[in-house]
Motif scaffolding. Structure first.
Motif, mmCIF file in Angstrom:
data_model
loop_
_atom_site.group_PDB
_atom_site.id
_atom_site.type_symbol
_atom_site.label_atom_id
_atom_site.label_comp_id
_atom_site.label_asym_id
_atom_site.label_seq_id
_atom_site.Cartn_x
_atom_site.Cartn_y
_atom_site.Cartn_z
ATOM 1 N N ARG A 167 6.085 22.533 44.712
ATOM 2 C CA ARG A 167 5.033 23.118 45.478
ATOM 3 C C ARG A 167 4.549 24.267 44.766
ATOM 4 O O ARG A 167 5.668 24.899 44.841
ATOM 5 C CB ARG A 167 5.547 23.231 47.046
ATOM 6 C CG ARG A 167 5.678 21.923 47.705
ATOM 7 C CD ARG A 167 6.332 22.265 49.072
ATOM 8 N NE ARG A 167 7.865 22.429 48.847
ATOM 9 C CZ ARG A 167 8.768 22.672 49.745
ATOM 10 N NH1 ARG A 167 8.191 22.892 51.227
ATOM 11 N NH2 ARG A 167 10.053 23.053 49.601
ATOM 12 N N TRP A 169 2.144 27.926 43.946
ATOM 13 C CA TRP A 169 1.159 28.844 44.420
ATOM 14 C C TRP A 169 0.638 29.502 43.056
ATOM 15 O O TRP A 169 1.443 30.117 42.671
ATOM 16 C CB TRP A 169 1.693 29.867 45.541
ATOM 17 C CG TRP A 169 0.675 30.749 45.871
ATOM 18 C CD1 TRP A 169 -0.834 30.747 45.668
ATOM 19 C CD2 TRP A 169 1.176 32.062 46.564
ATOM 20 N NE1 TRP A 169 -1.199 31.844 46.455
ATOM 21 C CE2 TRP A 169 -0.190 32.565 46.823
ATOM 22 C CE3 TRP A 169 2.366 32.370 47.259
ATOM 23 C CZ2 TRP A 169 -0.191 33.903 47.483
ATOM 24 C CZ3 TRP A 169 2.279 33.708 47.738
ATOM 25 C CH2 TRP A 169 0.964 34.244 48.223
ATOM 26 N N GLY A 174 -1.184 20.863 38.353
ATOM 27 C CA GLY A 174 -1.534 19.825 39.359
ATOM 28 C C GLY A 174 -1.126 18.665 38.520
ATOM 29 O O GLY A 174 -0.568 17.781 38.934
ATOM 30 N N THR A 208 3.137 13.766 44.257
ATOM 31 C CA THR A 208 4.072 14.054 45.222
ATOM 32 C C THR A 208 4.205 15.695 45.227
ATOM 33 O O THR A 208 5.074 15.824 46.346
ATOM 34 C CB THR A 208 5.307 13.359 44.772
ATOM 35 O OG1 THR A 208 5.912 13.900 43.316
ATOM 36 C CG2 THR A 208 5.191 11.847 44.655
ATOM 37 N N ARG A 262 2.339 19.519 45.253
ATOM 38 C CA ARG A 262 1.163 20.156 45.801
ATOM 39 C C ARG A 262 0.893 21.602 44.979
ATOM 40 O O ARG A 262 1.903 22.223 44.707
ATOM 41 C CB ARG A 262 1.456 20.843 47.138
ATOM 42 C CG ARG A 262 0.313 21.653 47.756
ATOM 43 C CD ARG A 262 0.286 21.792 49.386
ATOM 44 N NE ARG A 262 -0.637 22.741 49.934
ATOM 45 C CZ ARG A 262 -1.742 22.468 50.135
ATOM 46 N NH1 ARG A 262 -2.214 21.322 50.037
ATOM 47 N NH2 ARG A 262 -2.385 23.416 50.713
ATOM 48 N N VAL A 292 -1.738 24.956 45.355
ATOM 49 C CA VAL A 292 -2.693 25.802 46.141
ATOM 50 C C VAL A 292 -3.059 26.740 45.162
ATOM 51 O O VAL A 292 -2.220 27.852 44.447
ATOM 52 C CB VAL A 292 -2.455 26.132 47.405
ATOM 53 C CG1 VAL A 292 -1.034 27.102 47.222
ATOM 54 C CG2 VAL A 292 -3.552 27.041 47.968
ATOM 55 N N ALA A 307 -9.869 20.356 43.920
ATOM 56 C CA ALA A 307 -9.122 19.365 43.916
ATOM 57 C C ALA A 307 -9.832 18.287 42.998
ATOM 58 O O ALA A 307 -9.169 17.379 42.360
ATOM 59 C CB ALA A 307 -8.783 18.767 45.384
ATOM 60 N N PHE A 315 -5.801 20.206 42.661
ATOM 61 C CA PHE A 315 -5.133 21.476 43.165
ATOM 62 C C PHE A 315 -6.206 21.810 44.408
ATOM 63 O O PHE A 315 -7.422 21.485 44.334
ATOM 64 C CB PHE A 315 -4.794 22.440 42.412
ATOM 65 C CG PHE A 315 -6.201 22.801 41.659
ATOM 66 C CD1 PHE A 315 -7.077 23.905 41.879
ATOM 67 C CD2 PHE A 315 -6.316 22.322 40.397
ATOM 68 C CE1 PHE A 315 -8.148 24.246 41.215
ATOM 69 C CE2 PHE A 315 -7.668 22.538 39.821
ATOM 70 C CZ PHE A 315 -8.427 23.670 40.323
ATOM 71 N N ALA A 316 -5.659 22.509 45.401
ATOM 72 C CA ALA A 316 -6.372 23.039 46.523
ATOM 73 C C ALA A 316 -6.725 24.299 46.160
ATOM 74 O O ALA A 316 -6.293 25.242 45.646
ATOM 75 C CB ALA A 316 -5.712 23.014 47.692
ATOM 76 N N GLY A 363 1.626 25.891 52.941
ATOM 77 C CA GLY A 363 2.167 24.838 51.726
ATOM 78 C C GLY A 363 3.397 25.301 51.336
ATOM 79 O O GLY A 363 4.219 24.711 50.822
#
Length: 273
Positions: free
Chosen positions: A51, A53, A67, A73, A75, A77, A89, A94-95, A109
């Motif tokens: 995960r 950031w 990403g 699996t 994440r 952001v 995305a 990616f968000a 997240g």
């Protein structure tokens, strides 16, 4: 002891993402620094399921790379106060979230395995608060990787100042640095990163630096930056239109070896609980 760090004169960001030159700058910064950044992110082990950031993403290159590393699996952001150039995305897995790292809680997240920011905190007024927020959003064992400039270490855009063209370039760079200083930028911030990571409670702290001396990307970056801040340089009495026109012509002529200030990368791990 008094704090003589200049305070911002307003909310205006010197290198506004809304200006057309922003895209050129992001592309040049990616060409210059992405290989260096990716080496450090690989070094902390980012991989499937992580995960992540990406703070102050600017463009899409780093979150898109992340990403690809974390896969379906994981994440990623990507946040910024202006997400105009980030994408989303559908382009890179990616968000994207509009977010101010200095004034808002960490995004959803977390806690995160990796938090990364490049050329962000040097411009943030409350950079200490932002750094603490990022460190606090790590999971135990998670990594914070910060990369920031230290133009006070090497203030010249033409380190080989052998003629009037180079002297003019360096004089305009001095004006640009003054504009940054007036807006609260810490021009000696990069060298502080190892200490600040330790003070934030992180372990296994290391740092190194990268200093491009001449490349096509440095040329693109300089031209876009000068055009972007041209009006502000003139309004502040730091340059004339004639000086800026001469400098842009000198860049176009191809005879300048243009450098950047050192990019200092520092990384540290949140101790396991």
């Amino acid at each position: 002891m008094t704090d003589d760090t200049p305070q911002p004169t307003g909310n205006e960001y010197l290198l506004d993402n809304q200006q057309s030159e922003a895209g050129e700058r992001f592309a040049a910064l990616s060409a210059l620094f992405d290989p260096w950044t990716f080496r450090h992110l690989e070094g902390v082990g980012v991989g499937a399921g992580w995960r992540c950031w990406e703070v102050g993403a600017g463009g899409a290159s780093v979150p898109a790379w992340l990403g690809g590393r974390v896969g379906p699996t994981g994440r990623v952001v990507a946040t910024d106060i202006d997400t105009s150039w980030v994408g989303g995305a559908s382009e890179g897995g990616f968000a994207v979230l509009r977010h101010d790292v200095a004034s808002e809680a960490p995004p959803p997240g977390g806690p995160f395995d990796l938090i990364h920011a490049r050329l962000v905190l040097v411009h943030v007024a409350d950079r200490d608060k932002a750094l603490r927020s990022m460190a606090g959003a790590l999971r135990p064992g998670g990594w914070l990787v910060l990369e920031d400039a230290d133009p006070a270490l090497q203030p010249l855009v033409c380190p080989d100042e052998y003629g009037p063209e180079q002297e003019l370039a360096n004089r305009l760079r001095q004006g640009f640095r003054e504009l940054m200083r007036q807006r609260g930028a810490d021009l000696a911030y990069g060298r502080k990163l190892p200490r600040l990571l330790r003070e934030a409670g992180l372990a296994d702290v290391e740092a190194d630096a990268y200093f491009p001396v001449a490349s096509p990307a440095c040329t693109v970056l300089e031209e876009a930056t000068v055009r972007q801040v041209r009006d502000k340089l003139v309004a502040a009495g730091l340059a004339t239109d004639d000086e800026i026109d001469r400098h842009l012509a000198n860049i176009a002529a191809g005879g300048l070896d243009l450098a950047t200030g050192p990019l200092i990368s520092a990384w540290g791990r949140r101790p396991a609980a």
